[in-house]
Write an enzyme that holds these catalytic residues in place. Sequence first.
Site, PDB file in Angstrom:
ATOM      1  N   HIS A 235      -7.520  -5.838   0.068  1.00 32.45           N
ATOM      2  CA  HIS A 235      -6.371  -4.937   0.176  1.00 32.45           C
ATOM      3  C   HIS A 235      -5.307  -5.468   1.129  1.00 32.45           C
ATOM      4  O   HIS A 235      -4.169  -4.997   1.111  1.00 32.45           O
ATOM      5  CB  HIS A 235      -6.835  -3.552   0.642  1.00 32.45           C
ATOM      6  CG  HIS A 235      -5.766  -2.503   0.597  1.00 32.45           C
ATOM      7  ND1 HIS A 235      -5.211  -2.056  -0.585  1.00 32.45           N
ATOM      8  CD2 HIS A 235      -5.128  -1.817   1.600  1.00 32.45           C
ATOM      9  CE1 HIS A 235      -4.289  -1.132  -0.320  1.00 32.45           C
ATOM     10  NE2 HIS A 235      -4.217  -0.974   0.990  1.00 32.45           N
TER      11      HIS A 235
ATOM     12  N   ASP B  44      -9.321  -5.933  -4.276  1.00 32.87           N
ATOM     13  CA  ASP B  44      -8.961  -4.756  -3.483  1.00 32.87           C
ATOM     14  C   ASP B  44      -9.976  -3.641  -3.740  1.00 32.87           C
ATOM     15  O   ASP B  44     -10.155  -3.215  -4.877  1.00 32.87           O
ATOM     16  CB  ASP B  44      -7.551  -4.303  -3.875  1.00 32.87           C
ATOM     17  CG  ASP B  44      -6.988  -3.212  -2.981  1.00 32.87           C
ATOM     18  OD1 ASP B  44      -7.777  -2.515  -2.323  1.00 32.87           O
ATOM     19  OD2 ASP B  44      -5.755  -3.062  -2.958  1.00 32.87           O
TER      20      ASP B  44
ATOM     21  N   SER C  86       0.822  -1.206   0.000  1.00 37.17           N
ATOM     22  CA  SER C  86       0.000   0.000   0.000  1.00 37.17           C
ATOM     23  C   SER C  86       0.863   1.266   0.000  1.00 37.17           C
ATOM     24  O   SER C  86       1.746   1.420  -0.839  1.00 37.17           O
ATOM     25  CB  SER C  86      -0.956  -0.048   1.201  1.00 37.17           C
ATOM     26  OG  SER C  86      -1.967   0.914   1.092  1.00 37.17           O
TER      27      SER C  86
END
EC number: 3.1.1.-
Length: 263
Positions: free
Chosen positions: A241, A213, A85
Amino acid sequence: MSEEERKQHVVLVHGACHGAWCWYKVKPQLEASGHRVTAVDLAASGIDMTRSITDISTCEQYSEPLMQLMTSLPDDEKVVLVGHSLGGLSLAMAMDMFPTKISVSVFVTAMMPDTKHSPSFVWDKLRKETSREEWLDTVFTSEKPDFPSEFWIFGPEFMAKNLYQLSPVQDLELAKMLVRANPLIKKDMAERRSFSEEGYGSVTRIFIVCGKDLVSPEDYQRSMISNFPPKEVMEIKDADHMPMFSKPQQLCALLLEIANKYA
């Protein structure tokens, strides 16, 4: 090359509001295969209490623990860098500063900047494609109006519906207890020059797409891939995610494959 020589040092870098703790399923699996694994807490993240979030306004300050680790490595040691991320931006900074100490960098549904735009380019694109309503109870705030950094923290509803929607409920509950406010450092990223071809651009990059995601949708992930193509693209189709929770075995299998192939 012998099997022993193939064993690598894998460095795991978490995403926003999380910490080294989020790799607790991945770390022992990689270690069971013989690799040395270091999971890093970025500044004011995880259990790092040595820095205050109010003291962090730049990407260097936020990424300092990773930079300290990279500096401490012997000149002849190369690591496998793995970022998740927002951790992709810290990965890019390490790649730019220490390209000869990294054998391969893995972006796990991570922000992957290019060498033409400022680092904020990938974040700005995501924010433009995501309405404020989609962030639900995520809080974006500042300590005071003139403070140069914005803070944010994921709300429990947002985590349940968009981050951890395919992950075990136990991991969601763990995350609710452990997430911390994160410095956004958006102003610093916007004012920073692009990462260099000689540094960041010279390191082998692999991108792992997470197909389910909802925070960084697949179209967004693939737009970063098209914009700055990595060496290889891999995919975990049914991961949310947080693949380290929703699909830890598949993620570990890909990381082991990457370490064996590129390191």
